[in-house]
Scaffold this motif. Structure first.
Motif, PDB file in Angstrom:
ATOM      1  N   UNK A  48      -0.761   5.475   1.875  1.00 23.20           N
ATOM      2  CA  UNK A  48      -0.539   4.139   1.315  1.00 23.20           C
ATOM      3  C   UNK A  48      -1.883   3.428   1.342  1.00 23.20           C
ATOM      4  N   UNK A  49      -2.300   2.954   0.162  1.00 24.47           N
ATOM      5  CA  UNK A  49      -3.594   2.265   0.144  1.00 24.47           C
ATOM      6  C   UNK A  49      -3.660   1.233  -0.966  1.00 24.47           C
ATOM      7  N   UNK A  57      -4.485  -7.720 -10.522  1.00 29.45           N
ATOM      8  CA  UNK A  57      -3.692  -7.805  -9.289  1.00 29.45           C
ATOM      9  C   UNK A  57      -4.144  -6.713  -8.314  1.00 29.45           C
ATOM     10  N   UNK A  58      -4.310  -7.074  -7.043  1.00 31.35           N
ATOM     11  CA  UNK A  58      -4.619  -6.049  -6.048  1.00 31.35           C
ATOM     12  C   UNK A  58      -3.331  -5.772  -5.274  1.00 31.35           C
ATOM     13  N   UNK A  59      -2.744  -4.625  -5.557  1.00 26.02           N
ATOM     14  CA  UNK A  59      -1.500  -4.228  -4.913  1.00 26.02           C
ATOM     15  C   UNK A  59      -1.706  -2.940  -4.144  1.00 26.02           C
ATOM     16  N   UNK A  60      -0.773  -2.010  -4.288  1.00 26.72           N
ATOM     17  CA  UNK A  60      -0.783  -0.804  -3.455  1.00 26.72           C
ATOM     18  C   UNK A  60      -0.431   0.432  -4.273  1.00 26.72           C
ATOM     19  N   UNK A  61      -0.851   1.577  -3.736  1.00 29.78           N
ATOM     20  CA  UNK A  61      -0.480   2.875  -4.296  1.00 29.78           C
ATOM     21  C   UNK A  61       0.057   3.733  -3.152  1.00 29.78           C
ATOM     22  N   UNK A 308       5.864  -4.432   6.820  1.00 29.22           N
ATOM     23  CA  UNK A 308       4.869  -3.596   7.491  1.00 29.22           C
ATOM     24  C   UNK A 308       5.260  -2.135   7.311  1.00 29.22           C
ATOM     25  N   UNK A 309       4.322  -1.357   6.852  1.00 29.30           N
ATOM     26  CA  UNK A 309       4.597   0.058   6.562  1.00 29.30           C
ATOM     27  C   UNK A 309       3.343   0.871   6.836  1.00 29.30           C
ATOM     28  N   UNK A 310       3.499   1.998   7.493  1.00 29.82           N
ATOM     29  CA  UNK A 310       2.358   2.872   7.817  1.00 29.82           C
ATOM     30  C   UNK A 310       1.230   2.086   8.506  1.00 29.82           C
ATOM     31  N   UNK A 311       1.613   1.079   9.299  1.00 32.26           N
ATOM     32  CA  UNK A 311       0.608   0.290  10.008  1.00 32.26           C
ATOM     33  C   UNK A 311      -0.146  -0.696   9.124  1.00 32.26           C
ATOM     34  N   UNK A 312       0.314  -0.900   7.895  1.00 27.23           N
ATOM     35  CA  UNK A 312      -0.332  -1.827   6.965  1.00 27.23           C
ATOM     36  C   UNK A 312       0.659  -2.911   6.569  1.00 27.23           C
ATOM     37  N   UNK A 314       2.187  -5.097   3.688  1.00 26.29           N
ATOM     38  CA  UNK A 314       2.360  -5.369   2.262  1.00 26.29           C
ATOM     39  C   UNK A 314       2.928  -6.777   2.171  1.00 26.29           C
ATOM     40  N   UNK A 315       2.225  -7.657   1.473  1.00 25.63           N
ATOM     41  CA  UNK A 315       2.641  -9.062   1.445  1.00 25.63           C
ATOM     42  C   UNK A 315       3.641  -9.315   0.333  1.00 25.63           C
ATOM     43  N   UNK A 316       4.485 -10.332   0.531  1.00 24.66           N
ATOM     44  CA  UNK A 316       5.463 -10.737  -0.480  1.00 24.66           C
ATOM     45  C   UNK A 316       4.750 -10.960  -1.811  1.00 24.66           C
ATOM     46  N   UNK A 317       5.319 -10.416  -2.884  1.00 28.59           N
ATOM     47  CA  UNK A 317       4.733 -10.603  -4.220  1.00 28.59           C
ATOM     48  C   UNK A 317       3.773  -9.502  -4.620  1.00 28.59           C
ATOM     49  N   UNK A 318       3.400  -8.635  -3.666  1.00 22.79           N
ATOM     50  CA  UNK A 318       2.478  -7.548  -4.023  1.00 22.79           C
ATOM     51  C   UNK A 318       3.263  -6.374  -4.614  1.00 22.79           C
ATOM     52  N   UNK A 319       2.674  -5.757  -5.637  1.00 27.51           N
ATOM     53  CA  UNK A 319       3.304  -4.625  -6.311  1.00 27.51           C
ATOM     54  C   UNK A 319       2.852  -3.320  -5.654  1.00 27.51           C
ATOM     55  N   UNK A 320       3.799  -2.403  -5.508  1.00 26.56           N
ATOM     56  CA  UNK A 320       3.486  -1.059  -4.994  1.00 26.56           C
ATOM     57  C   UNK A 320       3.828  -0.046  -6.078  1.00 26.56           C
TER      58      UNK A 320
END
Length: 413
Positions: A48-49, A57-61, A308-312, A314-320
């Motif tokens: 997860x990064x 937008x800065x989200x996650x993969x 909180x996932x994998x020690x990271x 993810x904030x509300x509103x962020x796309x994964x």
């Protein structure tokens, strides 16, 4: 896809490292079945990064099997289109519009639950048994037609597309006389040579047709999915929307699995022979092809609250962005993942997704593949590509991966 070398110290977490500059989409040359190699590298580093989306937008993969599966199952992540940032270029300015009426993919509970409950009961064991008999008949008819036409056909046009198209007609209860028109519209929507005008006309034609079909079934209910649903509290608009959704979800995906699955089998002659010689292998073969090919390769979710996932965090509103193709090749879940092995127990793969949005028609899709693939290989034991593998046109920029066409030939008797 070119990436700058990292200047971050190894102690930094992936969450703090420079975001991935976009979703990797470049597949390795000469490997039409493998996901982009960059995904495997990213998964190995951290499942997860951070990732930058085309709109800034800065989200996650998410690329690891356990991580992707956990997000699919977590109600704190939304599937609503209007909340998502799209990971590929070409999203409409100002974001995606909300899901059209009847589209289960882009809604959350409780709306999703209402539709899902009504529909889930329609894919019963009895109906699947009846549909299996029809898949067998339709498969045989199309193999007969291929044989009459003689060696060298486009398998997509001759077999992979019409079989699921006719099965959707069967499921929805489209009368026989109207199936050719229905199928033509459906094919226009997925054909890359169709113009925007042709696609729009086909979409309008289908929507109007489905609405009229719903009214006909209200007046005289029939023993099919739409006929059954006229007894529910769904409105005419919702029923027509559900029909359009099932068509969209069930045609292109299964057609590509049959065509791309055949391409994969012909490229792995030992696996092809194993399935041809042992039809009892069909169930396992379908699951392994679903895992190995993962044609519905990417999912998108939006966090409704901080997670909180994998020690990271993810904030509300962020796309994964969920890379199912990377997750299904995760060696921690599937040993030797880049090998097609029809004897592998590939259950638990994410080819149909996971959680409340797991593919509604997966049983019908399984039935179609279980019947169609072994029947094709048995009828044409010398089946092979009619062009070099590198000339097979791939759907590299589509939401559903696969082939645009698959020219095949065989030895005529």
């Amino acid at each position: 896809m070119h990436h700058e070398p990292s200047t971050h110290s190894p102690e930094q977490t992936a969450g703090e490292a420079a975001p991935v500059p976009g979703l990797p989409t470049t597949r390795p040359t000469g490997c039409p079945f493998d996901p982009p190699a960059e995904l495997a590298r990213l998964r190995e580093e951290r499942p997860l990064r951070r990732m930058t989306y085309p709109d800034g937008h800065v989200g996650w993969l998410a690329t690891g099997y356990a991580t992707v599966r956990a997000i699919f199952a977590d109600p704190r992540f939304s599937s609503r289109y209007e909340l998502l940032h799209f990971p590929l270029p070409g999203a409409p300015e100002g974001g995606l519009p909300p899901a059209p009426v009847g589209d289960l993919t882009g809604i959350d509970a409780p709306e999703h639950t209402r539709y899902r409950k009504l529909l889930a009961g329609k894919f019963t064991v009895r109906r699947m048994r009846e549909l299996t008999r029809r898949v067998e008949q339709i498969t045989t008819e199309h193999l007969d037609a291929m044989e009459r036409q003689g060696p060298t056909v486009d398998l997509v046009e001759a077999f992979a597309q019409p079989v699921p198209a006719l099965m959707i007609c069967e499921l929805l209860g489209v009368p026989s006389a109207e199936r050719e028109t229905f199928q033509r519209w459906a094919t226009t929507l997925t054909d890359r040579s169709s113009s925007d005008e042709e696609r729009y006309a086909a979409m309008t034609g289908l929507q109007e047709y489905l609405y009229a079909l719903v009214l006909a079934k209200r007046a005289e209910p029939t023993d099919d999915l739409l006929g059954d649903l006229t007894g529910s509290d769904l409105t005419d608009e919702e029923l027509a929307g559900v029909g359009a959704f099932l068509l969209g979800a069930g045609l292109d995906t299964t057609a590509n699995m049959i065509a791309h699955g055949t391409f994969a089998l012909l490229s792995n002659p030992d696996q092809c022979a194993a399935l041809r010689d042992d039809p009892g292998l069909a169930d396992q073969a379908v699951e392994e092809l679903m895992r190995y090919l993962t044609i519905a390769h990417t999912g998108v979710k939006s966090a409704l609250e901080d997670v909180e996932l994998d020690g990271l965090l993810i904030k509300a509103g962020e796309t994964v962005t969920l890379s199912m193709e990377a997750a299904n090749r995760d060696p921690q879940r599937f040993p030797d993942p880049d090998t097609l092995d029809l004897r592998r127990k590939a259950t638990g793969h994410l080819g149909f997704g996971h959680g409340i949005h797991q593919c509604l028609g997966q049983q019908l899709a399984r039935v179609e593949m279980r019947v169609a693939l072994p029947a094709l290989l048995t009828r044409f034991p010398t089946l092979r590509l009619a062009v070099p593998p590198e000339e097979v046109p791939l759907r590299t920029h589509a939401n559903v991966y696969g082939v645009h066409a698959l020219p095949v030939t065989w030895d005529a008797e």
